[in-house]
Write an enzyme that holds these catalytic residues in place. Structure first.
Site, PDB file in Angstrom:
ATOM      1  N   ASP A  12       1.494   1.706   1.404  1.00 12.84           N
ATOM      2  CA  ASP A  12       0.284   2.089   2.129  1.00 12.84           C
ATOM      3  C   ASP A  12       0.134   1.158   3.331  1.00 12.84           C
ATOM      4  O   ASP A  12       0.067  -0.066   3.167  1.00 12.84           O
ATOM      5  CB  ASP A  12      -0.932   1.974   1.203  1.00 12.84           C
ATOM      6  CG  ASP A  12      -2.167   2.649   1.773  1.00 12.84           C
ATOM      7  OD1 ASP A  12      -2.048   3.348   2.796  1.00 12.84           O
ATOM      8  OD2 ASP A  12      -3.251   2.470   1.187  1.00 12.84           O
ATOM      9  N   ASP A 127      -0.101   7.723   6.631  1.00 13.58           N
ATOM     10  CA  ASP A 127       0.007   6.270   6.451  1.00 13.58           C
ATOM     11  C   ASP A 127       0.450   5.837   5.063  1.00 13.58           C
ATOM     12  O   ASP A 127       0.367   4.656   4.721  1.00 13.58           O
ATOM     13  CB  ASP A 127      -1.321   5.597   6.796  1.00 13.58           C
ATOM     14  CG  ASP A 127      -2.458   6.038   5.880  1.00 13.58           C
ATOM     15  OD1 ASP A 127      -2.278   7.025   5.129  1.00 13.58           O
ATOM     16  OD2 ASP A 127      -3.529   5.400   5.912  1.00 13.58           O
ATOM     17  N   GLU A 128       0.951   6.765   4.233  1.00 13.39           N
ATOM     18  CA  GLU A 128       1.379   6.359   2.902  1.00 13.39           C
ATOM     19  C   GLU A 128       2.533   7.225   2.405  1.00 13.39           C
ATOM     20  O   GLU A 128       2.640   8.403   2.746  1.00 13.39           O
ATOM     21  CB  GLU A 128       0.226   6.400   1.898  1.00 13.39           C
ATOM     22  CG  GLU A 128      -0.396   7.764   1.714  1.00 13.39           C
ATOM     23  CD  GLU A 128      -1.459   7.775   0.622  1.00 13.39           C
ATOM     24  OE1 GLU A 128      -1.191   7.238  -0.478  1.00 13.39           O
ATOM     25  OE2 GLU A 128      -2.539   8.328   0.870  1.00 13.39           O
TER      26      GLU A 128
END
Length: 389
Positions: A12, A127-128
């Site tokens: 993350d 974003d992960e």
């Protein structure tokens, strides 16, 4: 299939959007920064070349926070919070506009960098990602450190990563030591690191389920583990109660899904003022059209088609309604999306002013888009208060 013990990582990025902005404006490092303002929050440059930033207290409008730095979060400002409320909590925070093209660029950079070490990646958003390290040679901590280093070297950004026996524990673990965290979890860590956590920390326990659990005196993951399975089944039904029991025991058999087809794509906008379906019909029509065009561009960029189009309407009293329309064949062009969205709109009673409007494409398939599909011509259709065109 490998017979080795599974090593599943969840990576993350730390305060991703805000961190990307700090690459552009390094002088803001260590300060409370909020991202989500419109073009009016662009910094200005004076005759001496010095940048001047907008403060959150200067904001006036109906927008919401896209993200914030950890310094702003310490002041109580988090993503999805109304900007005016955020201004009350952190009036001196710096306000910056969102720059999604830049975020997508850095997203592609960090994912490509990770793939050089471990190619089995499940994309979970901008974003992960989940990463399957099971068959990747190397000691677990060393691998995690390599991944963090290659992300930092490629993007200039930090990330938090957890490695665990499954996706459930890896997802929870990546939040435990943020920012710039490296967390290793095994089933032996369940009672000491997972059970003390609030139940809502588990992905899949939403606000309503959390409230119902709290009403039963169940507040932590450990409380779920100790709860009577019969009570859980009585309150939540067999399927969800069984899932709760499994997650409290750290059990998760889900595999890494490497398919790049997302579940859905959506576009929505919160208006700076409430728009009335009749008095502001022309502006609503333009905004509705723009959402469909932008959504079509998103689908065409990924060569996706959608077999289900949905709309979301939030009224001035914050009542929110959603409607969906299933299609016989997948579509990707703006005209078809607009027609399907209008069918949804016909099933909504537009009797009050509108605060937010959204359009979503789901049931996505990876297909070639027919370039001859008709393009949207704005002048031919109008938003109608009855839901028609």
């Amino acid at each position: 299939m490998s017979e080795l013990p599974r090593r599943i990582a969840h990576l993350d990025m730390d305060a991703f959007f805000a961190s990307v902005e700090l690459l552009r404006y390094p002088e803001l490092r260590g300060q409370a920064v909020v991202v989500g303002g419109g073009h009016r929050s662009e910094p200005t440059v004076d005759e001496h070349g010095k940048r001047h930033f907008v403060r959150l207290r200067e904001y006036a409008g109906r927008g919401v926070v896209t993200t914030s730095t950890y310094e702003a979060r310490k002041l109580g400002v988090f993503s999805a919070m109304g900007m005016m409320k955020a201004a009350q909590l952190a009036p001196d925070a710096i306000l910056l506009p969102s720059n999604f093209d830049s975020y997508r660029h850095y997203s592609e950079l960090f994912k490509s960098a990770v793939a050089t070490i471990a190619p089995r990646i499940e994309n979970r958003g901008i974003d992960e990602i989940y990463i399957d390290l099971t068959d990747v040679p190397g000691e677990t901590r060393t691998l995690a450190q390599r991944i963090k280093r290659v992300v930092a070297d490629t993007t200039g950004l930090s990330c938090s990563i957890a490695v665990a026996p499954n996706k459930l524990l890896a997802k929870i673990g990546s939040e435990l030591d943020k920012p710039d965290g490296l967390t290793l979890l095994t089933f032996d860590d369940l009672q000491t690191r997972i059970w003390p956590l609030p139940a809502k920390k588990v992905n899949g326990i939403g606000p309503k389920a959390n409230d119902r659990l709290a009403a039963l005196g169940i507040h932590t993951v450990g409380d779920i583990a100790a709860a009577d399975p019969a009570l859980l089944q009585q309150q939540f039904g067999l399927s969800y109660a069984t899932w709760l029991t499994r997650i409290a025991a750290g059990i998760d058999d889900r595999e890494i899904e490497t398919s790049s087809v997302p579940r859905s794509k959506s576009r929505e906008t919160t208006f700076s003022r409430d728009l009335h379906p009749r008095r502001d019909r022309a502006e609503l029509s333009e905004r509705f059209t723009d959402l469909c065009v932008r959504l079509a561009e998103d689908l065409e960029r990924r060569q996706l088609t959608s077999a289900c189009i949905s709309i979301k309407v939030r009224f001035s009293d914050f009542r929110t309604v959603t409607r969906d329309h299933t299609l016989e064949a997948g579509v990707a062009d703006a005209a078809s999306i607009r027609r399907a969205a209008t069918e949804c709109l016909k099933r909504v009673t537009l009797d009050r002013s509108i605060r937010l409007l959204g359009v979503k494409a789901s049931a996505l398939s990876q297909q070639s888009v027919d370039g001859s599909a008709p393009k949207w011509v704005q002048s031919e259709m109008q938003f109608d208060a009855s839901g028609g065109i």
